[in-house]
Design an enzyme around this catalytic site. Structure first.
Site, PDB file in Angstrom:
ATOM      1  N   ARG A 116       0.572  -1.178  -0.029  1.00  0.00           N
ATOM      2  CA  ARG A 116       0.119   0.236   0.228  1.00  0.00           C
ATOM      3  C   ARG A 116       1.172   1.268   0.261  1.00  0.00           C
ATOM      4  O   ARG A 116       0.348   2.615   0.240  1.00  0.00           O
ATOM      5  CB  ARG A 116      -1.001  -0.142   1.291  1.00  0.00           C
ATOM      6  CG  ARG A 116      -1.922  -0.987   0.990  1.00  0.00           C
ATOM      7  CD  ARG A 116      -2.387  -0.906   2.346  1.00  0.00           C
ATOM      8  NE  ARG A 116      -3.931  -1.947   2.252  1.00  0.00           N
ATOM      9  CZ  ARG A 116      -4.876  -2.059   1.704  1.00  0.00           C
ATOM     10  NH1 ARG A 116      -5.018  -1.488   1.043  1.00  0.00           N
ATOM     11  NH2 ARG A 116      -5.584  -3.582   2.091  1.00  0.00           N
ATOM     12  N   SER A 198       6.748  -7.687   3.606  1.00  0.00           N
ATOM     13  CA  SER A 198       5.662  -7.999   3.611  1.00  0.00           C
ATOM     14  C   SER A 198       5.504  -8.005   1.547  1.00  0.00           C
ATOM     15  O   SER A 198       6.128  -9.011   1.408  1.00  0.00           O
ATOM     16  CB  SER A 198       4.467  -6.948   3.560  1.00  0.00           C
ATOM     17  OG  SER A 198       3.301  -7.782   2.886  1.00  0.00           O
ATOM     18  N   GLU A 310       0.133 -12.525   8.280  1.00  0.00           N
ATOM     19  CA  GLU A 310       1.141 -12.963   9.042  1.00  0.00           C
ATOM     20  C   GLU A 310       1.445 -13.967   9.758  1.00  0.00           C
ATOM     21  O   GLU A 310       2.637 -14.583   9.219  1.00  0.00           O
ATOM     22  CB  GLU A 310       1.377 -11.988  10.791  1.00  0.00           C
ATOM     23  CG  GLU A 310       2.606 -11.328  11.172  1.00  0.00           C
ATOM     24  CD  GLU A 310       4.368 -11.158  10.732  1.00  0.00           C
ATOM     25  OE1 GLU A 310       5.489 -11.506  10.777  1.00  0.00           O
ATOM     26  OE2 GLU A 310       2.874 -10.788   9.146  1.00  0.00           O
ATOM     27  N   LEU A 312       0.353 -16.879   7.429  1.00  0.00           N
ATOM     28  CA  LEU A 312       0.947 -16.755   6.210  1.00  0.00           C
ATOM     29  C   LEU A 312       2.457 -16.626   5.855  1.00  0.00           C
ATOM     30  O   LEU A 312       2.950 -17.148   5.246  1.00  0.00           O
ATOM     31  CB  LEU A 312       0.070 -16.374   5.009  1.00  0.00           C
ATOM     32  CG  LEU A 312      -1.270 -16.698   4.944  1.00  0.00           C
ATOM     33  CD1 LEU A 312      -1.983 -15.679   3.988  1.00  0.00           C
ATOM     34  CD2 LEU A 312      -1.426 -18.710   4.246  1.00  0.00           C
ATOM     35  N   HIS A 340       0.865  -8.534  11.204  1.00  0.00           N
ATOM     36  CA  HIS A 340       1.298  -8.105  10.222  1.00  0.00           C
ATOM     37  C   HIS A 340       1.632  -6.533  10.015  1.00  0.00           C
ATOM     38  O   HIS A 340       0.321  -5.871   9.788  1.00  0.00           O
ATOM     39  CB  HIS A 340       0.550  -7.939   8.973  1.00  0.00           C
ATOM     40  CG  HIS A 340       1.290  -8.394   7.595  1.00  0.00           C
ATOM     41  ND1 HIS A 340       2.210  -9.604   7.660  1.00  0.00           N
ATOM     42  CD2 HIS A 340       1.026  -7.223   6.556  1.00  0.00           C
ATOM     43  CE1 HIS A 340       2.921  -9.005   6.346  1.00  0.00           C
ATOM     44  NE2 HIS A 340       1.969  -8.792   5.849  1.00  0.00           N
ATOM     45  N   TRP A 342       3.609  -2.412  11.466  1.00  0.00           N
ATOM     46  CA  TRP A 342       4.659  -1.468  11.053  1.00  0.00           C
ATOM     47  C   TRP A 342       5.174  -1.284  12.309  1.00  0.00           C
ATOM     48  O   TRP A 342       6.195  -1.459  12.404  1.00  0.00           O
ATOM     49  CB  TRP A 342       4.340  -0.100  10.463  1.00  0.00           C
ATOM     50  CG  TRP A 342       4.488   0.235   9.339  1.00  0.00           C
ATOM     51  CD1 TRP A 342       3.040  -0.304   8.833  1.00  0.00           C
ATOM     52  CD2 TRP A 342       5.495  -0.192   8.576  1.00  0.00           C
ATOM     53  NE1 TRP A 342       3.046   0.111   6.879  1.00  0.00           N
ATOM     54  CE2 TRP A 342       5.039  -0.053   6.676  1.00  0.00           C
ATOM     55  CE3 TRP A 342       6.916  -0.416   8.760  1.00  0.00           C
ATOM     56  CZ2 TRP A 342       5.557   0.186   5.838  1.00  0.00           C
ATOM     57  CZ3 TRP A 342       7.675   0.188   7.378  1.00  0.00           C
ATOM     58  CH2 TRP A 342       7.548  -0.088   5.922  1.00  0.00           C
TER      59      TRP A 342
END
Length: 500
Positions: A116, A198, A310, A312, A340, A342
């Protein structure tokens, strides 16, 4: 009368001789003349050098984070981060790159954004203050390209989205941007690290695998590394379609799934290149259990995605760790926790900092290779067999290998000699990777293939006529640090977002 007529004639030659004889300067005048000549030459040389360097002064400027480069502006995050517009010829547009100059070294750390990614500022300055983690004492230039959402930081075969946007991220990151950094910030092209998370975790590894001459070390956080399979291709499609509306991106990027371009860009299938080139992989992921601070900052729907993504990634990370270890690559696994987010990646950035800086400072340039050549200096056609024999001799002399292992090696020799052609599963051991890690006793016969008997005999006869020429330049020495620079206070606060 005669006397008067002879007087002038006798005086004329005398006066002519006096006029042709050079006048001798006094010692004082000689000293002043010498000083004048030296002063004039010095001023001339100084003026010439000024004219020559006036058009390229930025190329010699290394370090000095307090100095704003031409065409750049200060970022509001502080910490001497500059916003610079870098022209990308391959994409026919300017790319904003946020840069914090080193205190004097020529090393650089590239920080890639997530799926993103914003087109205005990198999340490494908004969600994580990377310049605060890698402070002035780290003495390295931080390079944070802006944009790249759903691009997988690669060169696309076709256009992206309805605007048919040209995406040549690999070309920009490995050719166009290094030239700019070298000119404006004094960053060496062969003394860099790359960090991804990511969506960019796998591409960061791929870029390191494909460009070992540029990146000595790669750090990957919460990445997805097995992309060349139906599940991986589905994940790429979901990322591009849901985030950037690139419905045809999965085909326009690398062609139809299952093709060679997908294999070439699967970091797990090319991880052996890290071992061959002596690069370091720093890898981590969370465990999917959100911390109290993550739970407090995330909306319920974001909590679900932060947990699922996270988990996965954790599975993919464990597989990648095993694949990297099996290939002989230097792997540093960082323990981590959380989802998952920051918050997770900011923690991992700090935990991996020491390993990244150590590799930058101590590892030699990755361009060093070992090549077996003949005594005349030309490539030796029997090089693979001789390298294999050298590995066997080293293994036989190693106290770490017992008699059973050596017996297994001899049995492999016998089975290989019975066949005219080695089996398809055999491959030569890279000469520059043989010193990086010793094979375990379980896979010695697989990692050290036996040479055919005829090749072994010929190579034994020519062993004394061959030499190993190694280009092993020493690691670049860091320039003396500039005077300490007081860090500016950050004007933005750290936030936690679930998916990038």
């Amino acid at each position: 009368m005669s006397h008067s007529s002879q007087a002038p004639s006798s005086e004329t030659p005398s006066s002519g001789a006096n006029s042709s004889k050079p006048r001798r300067l006094s010692p004082r005048r000689r000293i002043l003349t010498g000083i004048s000549v030296v002063a004039i030459l010095t001023l001339g040389l100084f003026g010439a050098s000024t004219l020559l360097d006036s058009s390229n002064t930025a190329s010699a400027l290394r370090g000095h984070p307090e100095k704003l480069r031409p065409g750049c502006t200060w970022d509001k995050s502080g910490y001497y981060v500059q916003n610079c517009k870098v022209w990308s010829e391959s994409q026919k547009r300017h790319v904003i790159v946020q840069i914090r100059a080193s205190s004097g070294s020529d090393s650089g750390v590239y920080l890639l954004d997530g799926m993103r990614a914003s087109e205005t500022r990198s999340a490494w300055t908004t969600d994580v203050q990377a310049a605060r983690v890698y402070d002035a004492k780290a003495n390295t230039t931080l390079v944070m390209p802006v944009g790249g959402a759903s691009s997988f930081y690669t060169d696309w075969d076709g256009g992206a989205g309805s605007d048919n946007t040209i995406i040549k991220q690999e070309t920009f990151l490995t050719s166009e941007l290094p030239a700019y950094l070298e000119k404006e910030f004094g960053v060496a092209r062969n003394n860099n690290a790359i960090v991804g998370l990511s969506m960019s975790g796998g591409p960061a590894v791929t870029l390191a695998e494909r460009h070992p001459e540029q990146f000595k070390v790669v750090q990957a956080m919460s990445g997805y590394y097995q992309t060349d399979n139906p599940i991986g291709a589905l994940g790429v499609f979901a990322t591009q379609s849901l985030v950037s509306n690139y419905v045809s991106g999965v085909v326009n990027m690398w062609g139809k799934p299952g093709g060679t371009r997908w294999t070439d860009n699967d970091p797990s299938k090319n991880v052996s290149k890290l071992a061959e080139n002596g690069q370091v992989l720093v890898i981590s992921s969370g465990n999917g259990f959100l911390t109290p601070s993550e739970l407090a900052k995330l909306a319920p729907q974001d909590q679900i995605s932060a947990i699922a993504l996270e988990i996965l990634s954790a599975v993919s990370t464990v597989l990648m760790q095993l694949q990297a270890k099996q290939s002989g690559a230097s792997v540093i696994s960082l323990p981590n926790y959380g989802g998952h987010t920051w918050e997770n990646w900011g923690r991992a950035l700090g935990d991996g900092k020491g390993h990244v800086l150590e590799a930058l400072r101590n590892n030699p340039p990755v361009t060093a290779k070992t090549t077996v050549v003949s005594a005349s200096g030309s490539p030796d056609p029997e090089a693979p067999a001789k390298v294999t024999m050298a590995v066997k001799k080293a293994a036989a002399a190693s106290p770490a290998l017992d008699a059973s292992v050596l017996a297994a090696m001899e049995s492999t020799d016998a089975s290989s000699a019975s066949s005219e052609t080695p089996s398809s599963s055999e491959s030569a051991v890279p000469s520059d990777a043989s010193e990086s890690a010793a094979p375990s006793s379980d896979d010695v016969s697989a990692s050290v293939p036996a040479a055919p008997e005829s090749a072994a005999a010929e190579s034994a006869a020519a062993a004394e006529e061959s030499v190993a020429t190694t280009t092993d330049p020493s690691a670049p020495q860091l320039a003396p640090s500039a005077p300490p620079v007081s860090e500016q206070p950050a004007s933005s606060t750290t936030t936690t977002t679930p998916v990038r």
